[in-house]
Design an enzyme around this catalytic site. Structure first.
Site, PDB file in Angstrom:
ATOM      1  CE  LYS A   1      -3.925  -1.653   2.593  1.00 30.34           C
ATOM      2  NZ  LYS A   1      -5.017  -1.481   3.077  1.00 30.34           N
TER       3      LYS A   1
ATOM      4  CE  LYS B   1      -5.522  -9.226  -1.455  1.00 28.46           C
ATOM      5  NZ  LYS B   1      -5.490  -8.615  -0.372  1.00 28.46           N
TER       6      LYS B   1
ATOM      7  CE  LYS C   1     -13.385  -4.333   0.610  1.00 29.62           C
ATOM      8  NZ  LYS C   1     -13.423  -3.997   2.797  1.00 29.62           N
TER       9      LYS C   1
HETATM   10  P1  TYM Z   1     -10.632  -6.063   4.929  1.00 32.66           P
HETATM   11  O1  TYM Z   1     -11.610  -5.112   4.774  1.00 32.66           O
HETATM   12  O2  TYM Z   1      -9.052  -5.664   3.507  1.00 32.66           O
HETATM   13  O3  TYM Z   1     -10.924  -7.707   4.156  1.00 32.66           O
HETATM   14  C1  TYM Z   1     -11.518  -8.043   4.746  1.00 32.66           C
HETATM   15  C2  TYM Z   1     -11.651  -9.608   4.687  1.00 32.66           C
HETATM   16  O4  TYM Z   1     -11.584 -10.157   3.023  1.00 32.66           O
HETATM   17  C3  TYM Z   1     -10.435 -11.129   3.672  1.00 32.66           C
HETATM   18  N1  TYM Z   1     -10.560 -11.153   1.784  1.00 32.66           N
HETATM   19  C4  TYM Z   1     -10.209 -12.001   1.441  1.00 32.66           C
HETATM   20  N2  TYM Z   1     -10.460 -12.697   0.689  1.00 32.66           N
HETATM   21  C5  TYM Z   1      -9.859 -13.862  -0.193  1.00 32.66           C
HETATM   22  N3  TYM Z   1     -10.014 -13.247  -1.484  1.00 32.66           N
HETATM   23  C6  TYM Z   1      -9.421 -12.365  -1.248  1.00 32.66           C
HETATM   24  N4  TYM Z   1      -8.957 -11.573  -2.379  1.00 32.66           N
HETATM   25  C7  TYM Z   1      -9.162 -11.519   0.222  1.00 32.66           C
HETATM   26  N5  TYM Z   1      -9.988  -9.882  -0.189  1.00 32.66           N
HETATM   27  C8  TYM Z   1     -10.774  -9.641   1.168  1.00 32.66           C
HETATM   28  C9  TYM Z   1      -9.700 -10.051   4.467  1.00 32.66           C
HETATM   29  O5  TYM Z   1      -8.617 -11.175   4.793  1.00 32.66           O
HETATM   30  C10 TYM Z   1     -10.943 -10.236   5.364  1.00 32.66           C
HETATM   31  O6  TYM Z   1     -10.676 -11.870   5.916  1.00 32.66           O
HETATM   32  N6  TYM Z   1      -7.374  -6.155   8.291  1.00 32.66           N
HETATM   33  C11 TYM Z   1      -8.560  -6.647   7.654  1.00 32.66           C
HETATM   34  C12 TYM Z   1      -9.772  -6.152   8.956  1.00 32.66           C
HETATM   35  C13 TYM Z   1      -9.205  -6.438  10.353  1.00 32.66           C
HETATM   36  C14 TYM Z   1      -9.881  -7.529  11.299  1.00 32.66           C
HETATM   37  C15 TYM Z   1      -9.547  -7.016  12.360  1.00 32.66           C
HETATM   38  C16 TYM Z   1      -9.414  -8.608  10.881  1.00 32.66           C
HETATM   39  C17 TYM Z   1      -9.262  -5.410  10.916  1.00 32.66           C
HETATM   40  N7  TYM Z   1      -9.416  -5.936  12.190  1.00 32.66           N
HETATM   41  C18 TYM Z   1      -9.269  -7.422  13.243  1.00 32.66           C
HETATM   42  C19 TYM Z   1     -10.046  -9.939  11.899  1.00 32.66           C
HETATM   43  C20 TYM Z   1      -9.211  -9.160  12.757  1.00 32.66           C
HETATM   44  C21 TYM Z   1      -8.684  -6.599   6.591  1.00 32.66           C
HETATM   45  O7  TYM Z   1      -8.120  -6.792   5.647  1.00 32.66           O
HETATM   46  O8  TYM Z   1      -9.969  -6.690   6.191  1.00 32.66           O
END
Ligand code: TYM
Length: 336
Positions: free
Chosen positions: A113, A199, A202
């Site tokens: 990022k 991957k 968003k």
């Molecule tokens: P975020 O919003 O980027 O993603 C949310 C969840 O979606 C999963 N994910 C995917 N899984 C499979 N294939 C993909 N292409 C893909 N893109 C996203 C992510 O692994 C995630 O599970 N940092 C976290 C948010 C967070 C969090 C936490 C998670 C903040 N605090 C505490 C667990 C526990 C995140 O990536 O969000």
């Protein structure tokens, strides 16, 4: 028997896509009866990259509504908005002072990022994994169900727990609970529709690279029609030279609920012209009930607010207790 505690979250940045659903939320829903679950909308994480204040609050509500629309059941799960529970920011500060800087500098997601943002990288972006650790640790979570891309952040959380317990625990009394990642093999890494080696994300500038949970049928049809394929006839899993083929078959498998073997057999002789309409129909049918439920939930803002208020109260009770435990271990005086 006391159920194990689960915590996870999604950022309210734009619409959720099939990667978020298949990698995370669907797994939360499927396993929720086995656990005592806390699911938050991580709005404090959403401001680690430039954001639009005019839509932040609405996006957070929309994600909470999507959790419910995907099947999160309040008899097993608590949902809340991260910024409503102040302990998240307070524990982050305490953990910041214990986290070596180089642990954060080597995080893959930070590096990726940061490259995109050039000179505008905020301290918050670097600190993102510490806030995530605070989210997990405030609930004494045993398990953290996420997609593959979050594994490194959970490893950092585990390293932090070991460090805090080493430095501030006494004898048998540990300060923080050691969580484990829960990453399912299927769906853990959903790839982009435009490039099967990247991957689904968003932040990809092309809308055509992802299917969003709220995409209308025409948009889903258009995206699948345009998605990248290859010129080979006959479809197969696991051929490293055909990443798009593997990804699209996996999507079909997960969305249709069939076994991998059944999908491999069904599609072995197919060409893309036959497969794409099948995947389109399956994706539309899988998302239709979620979209209908989402519409209903968003139509009753008062009910959603009540759910989030009650969620916040329950979350706060756990979070405040853990925060007090950490502050005592670090030697702070009790507020008078
Ligand atoms: P975020 O919003 O980027 O993603 C949310 C969840 O979606 C999963 N994910 C995917 N899984 C499979 N294939 C993909 N292409 C893909 N893109 C996203 C992510 O692994 C995630 O599970 N940092 C976290 C948010 C967070 C969090 C936490 C998670 C903040 N605090 C505490 C667990 C526990 C995140 O990536 O969000």
């Amino acid at each position: 028997m006391v159920k194990q505690r689960v915590l996870s979250g999604v950022q309210p940045t734009g619409n959720l896509h099939l990667g978020n659903y298949l990698g995370a939320i669907r797994n939360w829903v499927e396993a929720q009866e086995q656990y005592d679950n806390y699911f938050c909308v991580v709005d404090l994480h959403a401001i680690t990259v430039p954001h639009d204040p005019a839509v932040l609050a609405d996006n957070s509500y929309a994600i909470a509504a999507l959790y419910l629309a995907c099947g999160i059941d309040l008899t097993h799960s608590t949902i809340f908005i991260q910024s409503h529970v102040r302990a998240h920011t307070e524990l982050t500060w305490l953990l910041n002072c214990i986290t070596p800087l180089n642990w954060l500098e080597r995080m893959i997601q930070f590096k990726e990022k940061a490259v995109k943002q050039g000179e505008n990288v905020s301290v918050g972006l670097l600190d993102y994994p510490v806030l995530m650790a605070a989210d997990i640790l405030l609930y004494d979570a045993d398990l953290v169900p996420v997609g593959e891309d979050q594994k490194q952040h959970i490893e950092l959380t585990r390293d932090l727990v070991i460090r805090v317990n080493d430095q501030f625990g006494t004898g048998e009394n540990s300060v923080l609970k050691l969580p484990k990642p829960l990453i399912r093999k299927d769906g853990a890494r959903v790839m982009s529709l435009s490039d099967g080696t990247k991957k689904m994300s968003k932040s990809d500038p092309s809308e055509l690279s992802r299917i969003s949970l709220l995409d209308p049928p025409e948009a889903i049809a258009k995206k699948i029609k345009r998605c990248k394929t290859d010129p080979i006839k006959g479809l197969e899993f696991d051929n490293p030279d055909r990443p798009e083929c593997h990804n699209l078959l996996s999507l079909y498998q997960l969305l249709s609920g069939q076994s991998r073997e059944a999908v491999a057999a069904e599609c072995a002789e197919m060409g893309w012209g036959q497969f794409k309409p099948l995947l389109t129909e399956t994706a539309i049918a899988a998302l239709e009930p979620i979209q209908a439920k989402y519409g209903e939930i968003m139509g009753d803002r008062t009910a959603l607010e009540t759910i989030l208020r009650e969620g916040r109260q329950k979350a706060e009770a756990s979070a405040e207790a853990v925060l007090a435990r950490v502050k005592t271990a670090l030697g702070f005086s009790t507020p008078l």
